[in-house]
Design an enzyme around this catalytic site. Structure first.
Site, mmCIF file in Angstrom:
data_model
loop_
_atom_site.group_PDB
_atom_site.id
_atom_site.type_symbol
_atom_site.label_atom_id
_atom_site.label_comp_id
_atom_site.label_asym_id
_atom_site.label_seq_id
_atom_site.Cartn_x
_atom_site.Cartn_y
_atom_site.Cartn_z
ATOM 1 N N GLU A 276 0.879 -1.077 -0.105
ATOM 2 C CA GLU A 276 -0.146 -0.177 -0.094
ATOM 3 C C GLU A 276 0.798 1.327 -0.128
ATOM 4 O O GLU A 276 1.740 1.255 0.850
ATOM 5 C CB GLU A 276 -0.792 0.171 1.175
ATOM 6 C CG GLU A 276 -1.819 1.104 1.457
ATOM 7 C CD GLU A 276 -2.567 1.004 2.441
ATOM 8 O OE1 GLU A 276 -3.429 1.872 2.881
ATOM 9 O OE2 GLU A 276 -2.503 -0.074 3.434
ATOM 10 N N LYS B 211 -9.222 2.813 -2.542
ATOM 11 C CA LYS B 211 -9.384 2.116 -1.394
ATOM 12 C C LYS B 211 -10.752 2.385 -0.851
ATOM 13 O O LYS B 211 -11.026 3.552 -0.896
ATOM 14 C CB LYS B 211 -8.410 2.352 -0.395
ATOM 15 C CG LYS B 211 -8.405 1.776 1.106
ATOM 16 C CD LYS B 211 -7.239 1.952 1.829
ATOM 17 C CE LYS B 211 -7.225 1.341 3.185
ATOM 18 N NZ LYS B 211 -6.162 1.481 4.039
ATOM 19 N N CYS C 5 -5.652 -3.132 1.840
ATOM 20 C CA CYS C 5 -5.687 -3.181 3.563
ATOM 21 C C CYS C 5 -6.784 -3.360 4.078
ATOM 22 O O CYS C 5 -7.233 -4.640 4.115
ATOM 23 C CB CYS C 5 -4.555 -2.077 4.127
ATOM 24 S SG CYS C 5 -3.592 -2.409 5.444
ATOM 25 N N SER D 91 0.416 -2.682 6.897
ATOM 26 C CA SER D 91 -0.460 -3.179 8.312
ATOM 27 C C SER D 91 0.682 -3.209 9.360
ATOM 28 O O SER D 91 1.668 -4.054 9.040
ATOM 29 C CB SER D 91 -0.925 -4.609 8.030
ATOM 30 O OG SER D 91 -1.401 -5.212 9.181
ATOM 31 N N LYS E 16 -0.090 -9.958 15.607
ATOM 32 C CA LYS E 16 -0.881 -9.499 14.232
ATOM 33 C C LYS E 16 -0.908 -10.540 13.142
ATOM 34 O O LYS E 16 -2.001 -10.381 12.622
ATOM 35 C CB LYS E 16 -0.208 -8.032 13.980
ATOM 36 C CG LYS E 16 -0.976 -7.560 13.141
ATOM 37 C CD LYS E 16 -2.322 -6.664 13.414
ATOM 38 C CE LYS E 16 -2.860 -6.062 12.456
ATOM 39 N NZ LYS E 16 -1.988 -4.813 12.415
ATOM 40 N N GLY F 72 23.370 4.934 27.823
ATOM 41 C CA GLY F 72 23.821 4.767 29.012
ATOM 42 C C GLY F 72 23.700 3.512 29.521
ATOM 43 O O GLY F 72 22.744 2.754 29.164
ATOM 44 N N GLY G 66 24.628 -1.483 33.934
ATOM 45 C CA GLY G 66 24.659 -2.758 34.449
ATOM 46 C C GLY G 66 23.695 -3.778 34.890
ATOM 47 O O GLY G 66 23.651 -4.744 35.368
ATOM 48 N N GLY G 67 22.555 -2.896 34.638
ATOM 49 C CA GLY G 67 21.251 -3.855 34.763
ATOM 50 C C GLY G 67 20.664 -4.358 33.542
ATOM 51 O O GLY G 67 21.194 -4.142 32.423
ATOM 52 N N SER H 287 19.102 -1.705 30.561
ATOM 53 C CA SER H 287 20.089 -0.998 29.697
ATOM 54 C C SER H 287 21.012 -2.085 28.854
ATOM 55 O O SER H 287 21.277 -1.872 27.776
ATOM 56 C CB SER H 287 21.193 -0.406 30.309
ATOM 57 O OG SER H 287 22.152 -1.122 31.434
#
Length: 342
Positions: A41, A108, A144, A170, A176, A281, A284-285, A288
């Site tokens: 489309e 359409k 669509c 879409s 979906k 940034g 350490g977790g 991220s």
């Protein structure tokens, strides 16, 4: 009759670039022996073009490209999604072009105006089906949202269509693809009409289009499915009144599908806006770490610069984990200590 599906990644507003993308797909499909190339489309403009449609020069450029396809394209029938204008009205259209001839235009019928869609703002709905002949086969077109209601497919069938080609933009959301196939299967069962569904692929701002183009035979069975998140031309044969089984890419797991959408969204947001890379940034977790992995998979390690900013309160494990991530992924890294008087 061989049908090619151009699961391509156009850029919104880049009519020149999108034209070359479509020509390249047409040449590849013609070389593979395809009789028809089906595009997504609004492939000519990218989706959604939004307020660009309000610029007369933008629509004029689209008309000029349609004229170029008529003049230069040969050896294949192109079913192309583009915006058309008649008087003061703009339509979300698809045309069929073959060997210097403009075979006709479909507008359409159903315009979505909810969630991420705002088509009523720009377009006038069409009112009639369009069917053209190819290799003795009557080929119908839908766009669509038309597939999500019963009437457009039934109108194409009443007009004599033996197969329905559907142009789509879409966007992705979780699960979906299974929903799309279920809707298409309903239309197949209602009309005894096989369906070829070509979807856009790529990221556009907050939207991600996953591709996953497919075809269903007259029994509603999956006859073709292209992989998600990749530009590709797929092929299926229409023989003896039905779509023949071709290659079927496997459905992805929920986790793989979500991750793929995130990667493609980042890749195209950075690439299409021509940013040189990203700065992010590290803490350490987990959050991220996942962000870093997505960025590297999307852009490549050379375009990602990670920064760790430890303070006197930062645990050693956070710094060590950040360093380990960099060793694994190989991107640029800066460690800048920060201090605060408390």
């Amino acid at each position: 009759m061989k049908i090619a599906l151009a699961q391509i990644n156009p850029i919104v507003g880049d009519i020149d670039g999108n034209t070359e993308l479509i020509f390249a797909a047409a040449r590849e499909a013609a070389a593979a022996g395809a009789d028809i190339l089906l595009t997504p489309e609004l492939a000519l403009t990218g989706y959604p073009p939004e307020d660009l449609l309000l610029r007369p020069a933008f629509l004029q450029q689209c008309r000029e490209k349609i004229a170029r396809f008529i003049d230069e394209l040969d050896g294949i029938t192109l079913v192309l999604g583009y915006p058309s204008r008649s008087g003061d009205e703009i339509f979300n259209s698809a045309c069929a072009i073959r060997d210097g001839n403009f075979l006709g235009r479909y507008d359409k019928l159903l315009l979505p105006n909810n969630a991420v869609f705002d088509e009523v703002r720009y377009f006038t709905p069409g009112c009639t089906p369009f069917v053209f002949e190819q290799n003795g086969v009557q080929v119908g077109i839908a766009i669509c949202e038309d597939l999500w209601d019963t009437e457009p497919a039934a109108a194409a069938k009443d007009e004599g269509a033996e197969v329905l080609l559907v142009l789509n933009a879409s966007p992705y959301h979780q699960a979906k693809q299974s929903t799309r196939r279920e809707i298409a299967q309903q239309r197949v069962e209602e009309n005894d009409l096989p369906i070829v569904y070509c979807n856009l692929v790529g990221g556009q701002d907050e939207l991600v289009f996953d591709g996953h183009s497919f075809a269903l035979n007259k029994s509603g069975e999956l006859a073709l499915q292209l992989p998600a998140y990749h530009s590709q031309i797929g092929y299926c044969d229409f023989i003896a009144g039905d779509i023949q089984t071709a290659s079927i890419a496997a459905d992805e797991s929920i986790e793989a599908s979500i991750y793929g959408a995130l990667v493609l969204g980042v890749q195209d947001y950075i690439g299409k806006n021509r940013f040189p890379g990203v700065l992010l940034g590290l803490s350490g977790g987990i959050d991220s770490a996942l962000t870093l992995a997505i960025a590297v998979d999307a852009l490549g390690a050379d375009k990602v610069h990670a920064v760790m900013m430890p303070s006197r309160y930062t645990a050693d494990i956070s710094v060590n984990d950040s360093r380990e991530m960099i060793e694994i992924l190989g991107c640029q890294y800066s460690e800048i200590e920060i201090w605060a008087d408390v």
